[in-house]
Design an enzyme around this catalytic site. Sequence first.
Site, short mmCIF file in Angstrom:
data_model
loop_
_atom_site.label_atom_id
_atom_site.label_comp_id
_atom_site.label_asym_id
_atom_site.label_seq_id
_atom_site.Cartn_x
_atom_site.Cartn_y
_atom_site.Cartn_z
N GLU A 131 0.81 -1.21 0.00
CA GLU A 131 0.00 0.00 0.00
C GLU A 131 0.85 1.27 0.00
O GLU A 131 0.52 2.22 -0.67
CB GLU A 131 -0.90 -0.01 1.24
CG GLU A 131 -2.34 0.30 0.92
CD GLU A 131 -3.16 0.45 2.20
OE1 GLU A 131 -2.82 -0.20 3.21
OE2 GLU A 131 -4.14 1.21 2.18
N ASP A 132 1.94 1.26 0.74
CA ASP A 132 2.65 2.52 0.98
C ASP A 132 4.01 2.67 0.32
O ASP A 132 4.65 3.71 0.45
CB ASP A 132 2.87 2.71 2.50
CG ASP A 132 1.56 2.74 3.26
OD1 ASP A 132 0.54 3.04 2.62
OD2 ASP A 132 1.56 2.46 4.47
#
Length: 489
Positions: free
Chosen positions: A66-67
């Site tokens: 996600e990051d």
Amino acid sequence: MTTKSSNSKDDRIKRAVEMAKKAHEGQLRKTGEPYIVHPLAVKKILEEWGMDEDTIIAGILHDTIEDTDLTLDDIKQEFGESVAFLVDGVTKLSTARNGMRDIDTYLPATRDNFLRLMIALGDDIRVLIIKLADRLHNLRTLSALPPDKQKKIAKETLEVFAPLADRLNMGLLRVEMADLAFKYVDPKRFDELEQLIKKYNKSAEKSLAKTEEEIRRALRKEKIKYKLSGRVKSVYSLHKKLAKHHQNMGEIYDLMALRIIVEDVTTCYLVLGIIHSLYTPMDGRIKDYIAMPKQNGYQSLHTTVITKDKHIVEFQIRTNEMHEYAERGLAASFYYNEQKLTESYKKGKIEHLPTNLLWITELQMTAAKLREGKKVDLKKLKLNLFADKIFVYTPKGDIIDLPKGALPLDFAYKLHSEIGDHVVGVKINGKMSNLGKKLEHGDVVEILTSKNQTPKQTWFNKIITPHARQKLRHALRPAPNQTTSRKKH
Ligand code: MN
């Protein structure tokens, strides 16, 4: 000496840490620390829970997709299918969650989110365990967030994650999560109750010590091997109990509790007998969760007695194994079965789950059907994750969550106050019913309305949720130009 392509457990974990460090390089947490602190904390929690190697690695990498720039393929190449699968599941779970802005409509307000969540969870229960570890660390560091976010996360924890921990019988986790979260949701009440518990414990200290000594003597006499400990009631569970008993402290019987851990089941019953020969048991307070475990698999004997100096003490008697399972739940079974369990997961089967956690299997079967595009009758799914909640459906299939015991008007006002104000009738599962009928988990509820209908004072008797009560009160408020005199009663 180390070989270049060593695949030992420690080595794989070290490599995962390196990978995560690199990927999160330069990122900071809200606390100001380097981001890597968080995945490392999750790693530590999963290790403490005794989770298997793949789960620990996935925990270290859980925020990378996600990051950061890392891809699922990178992870698959380096650590294999199983780890990639787990990281993917955790990522999906948080995406499903991000789609839901308002906590009141979260989980599972819409059918879509519910299904996504189920698919993510149903694949592999370890996804959920990683998510719980993630949430635990975020809670422990919640003070770094702005107040509105703190409240939101805390509330979600009380409504979703703590009940999940309870369903998995992870008792220690449930208590820690609930108390951490409750402190943010209602700080004043938290302090009040914490003080109350302290005061109570102080006043009962001497009496409890005396009782302890009496018990020790009796057990020694019977040559029973045991461990004895006191257990302090958690703030949140006291809060919930008080709410159930109209704030009457006199009805809380387990403020003082002693736990006795013995070697086998027979000894548990023997100890129960010894306690009852020393003290008077309270009527209706003997519970045999050994013969009849709780839904989450919890086992113990409970009895509440009146001691010689008229104090009320609850005893919990269990074996070592039961104790481990009560505190660590599902995680404990991973610990004991690590190898077997990992193997069975590779085959996509769960054979080693305790029978009392068969709802997980049910969840997985449903998820598999959904993936194959087959129709699933959600009504038949007894997904009772949230013990005091029910899920009902609108005719369109939207899922609405309500507290147990909710009535059609609660449902109507939850949809919209415009709907609530104009209710003339209700159909439950296609049949005409009445507004006094309690809704059941899985009901399809259709509200019939008429423009000419106006809200009635008597509806207050057919409402249990504070939300609906407030909406109705609002609707019944006299127009501003009328004056009413208040009657005293
Ligand atoms: Mn995280």
